[in-house]
Design an enzyme around this catalytic site. Structure first.
Site, PDB file in Angstrom:
ATOM      1  N   THR A  75     -62.763 -40.278 -43.090  1.00  0.00           N
ATOM      2  CA  THR A  75     -61.748 -41.024 -43.832  1.00  0.00           C
ATOM      3  C   THR A  75     -60.353 -40.530 -43.487  1.00  0.00           C
ATOM      4  O   THR A  75     -59.429 -41.334 -43.292  1.00  0.00           O
ATOM      5  CB  THR A  75     -61.992 -40.899 -45.345  1.00  0.00           C
ATOM      6  OG1 THR A  75     -63.303 -41.369 -45.655  1.00  0.00           O
ATOM      7  CG2 THR A  75     -60.981 -41.729 -46.123  1.00  0.00           C
ATOM      8  N   LYS A 130     -64.739 -50.470 -44.379  1.00  0.00           N
ATOM      9  CA  LYS A 130     -65.836 -49.567 -44.727  1.00  0.00           C
ATOM     10  C   LYS A 130     -67.007 -50.462 -45.111  1.00  0.00           C
ATOM     11  O   LYS A 130     -67.218 -50.776 -46.284  1.00  0.00           O
ATOM     12  CB  LYS A 130     -65.423 -48.655 -45.893  1.00  0.00           C
ATOM     13  CG  LYS A 130     -66.475 -47.653 -46.349  1.00  0.00           C
ATOM     14  CD  LYS A 130     -66.492 -46.408 -45.510  1.00  0.00           C
ATOM     15  CE  LYS A 130     -67.469 -45.381 -46.106  1.00  0.00           C
ATOM     16  NZ  LYS A 130     -67.555 -44.172 -45.262  1.00  0.00           N
TER      17      LYS A 130
END
Length: 236
Positions: A27, A48
């Site tokens: 991330t 995502k």
């Protein structure tokens, strides 16, 4: 991308961010890439497709990684656009989906990606776990990436064992026939005395260029200047 004739729609460039393991900073690296491309005046979208380990909010299930990608996307995206499949349990997606009795349908992942490619110049897709994360008893997330022919960026969590994990992942990427675009060294802990040797070995043994080196940060997802740690010149 900028050479596309005016009468033809531009096709978004897509990169899939995988890691040498879970919790290695995919991330953080994805946000750094989004920030860097945005600073270079690209329309960028974070994606995502699958997120396990989420919290129930007044708006429904929300995953902190997906929220970070949404925050650093330069195009306006709803949460479902960023994360179409949100699972509660913080475990492998195939286990979490089984517990919730919600089978993972890869066509949904593909549809979400196609949608974002129409809204942005660059789509940064963050994976779940490592390269071979299972989606079901028969399919891995890597199968979807290979089918979509998405170029891959590898995040190496800099710790003891990272060289082996990085080389194994590289071997898997090359065997799958996907393009290995580059790798990012992410300091998930304070560097130890062998850090420089680890980094030099990775530079020698990985076939793709190193495109970033992220230092050990406190609350890195909240860092608004992550772009300084990555060099997108080999990607853009």
């Amino acid at each position: 991308m900028n050479d596309t004739p005016a009468n033809q729609p531009a096709l978004a460039k897509v990169w899939f961010v995988t890691g040498t393991d879970t919790d290695v900073g995919k991330t953080v690296a994805s946000c750094a890439l989004l920030q860097a491309f945005s600073s270079a005046s690209y329309r960028v979208a974070g994606y995502k497709p699958i997120a396990s380990g989420s919290q129930m909010t007044s708006s429904g299930l929300r995953n902190s990684d997906a929220l970070a990608l949404q925050r650093y996307s330069s195009v306006s995206l709803t949460y479902p656009e960023v994360n179409p499949l949100t699972l509660l349990e913080p475990t492998s997606p195939h286990i979490a989906s089984r517990l919730e009795q919600r089978p993972i349908v890869v066509e949904q992942l593909s549809a979400g990606l196609t949608h974002l490619k129409q809204k942005a110049d660059i789509v940064v897709v963050e994976g779940a776990g490592g390269w071979f994360t299972p989606l079901s008893d028969r399919q891995n997330l890597s199968d979807w990436v290979t089918q979509q022919q998405i170029s891959v960026i590898l995040v190496v969590g800099m710790k003891l064992g990272c060289i082996n994990h990085a080389l194994l992942t590289q071997q898997a990427l090359l065997s799958a026939g996907v393009y290995f675009s580059g790798w990012i060294a992410n300091n998930i802990q304070a560097p130890n005395k062998h850090y420089s040797a680890y980094l030099e070995t990775l530079k020698q043994r990985l076939t793709a260029p190193m495109i970033g080196e992220i230092p050990y940060l406190t609350e890195p997802e909240e860092h608004s200047a992550l772009q300084q740690y990555v060099d997108i010149s080999t990607l853009a």
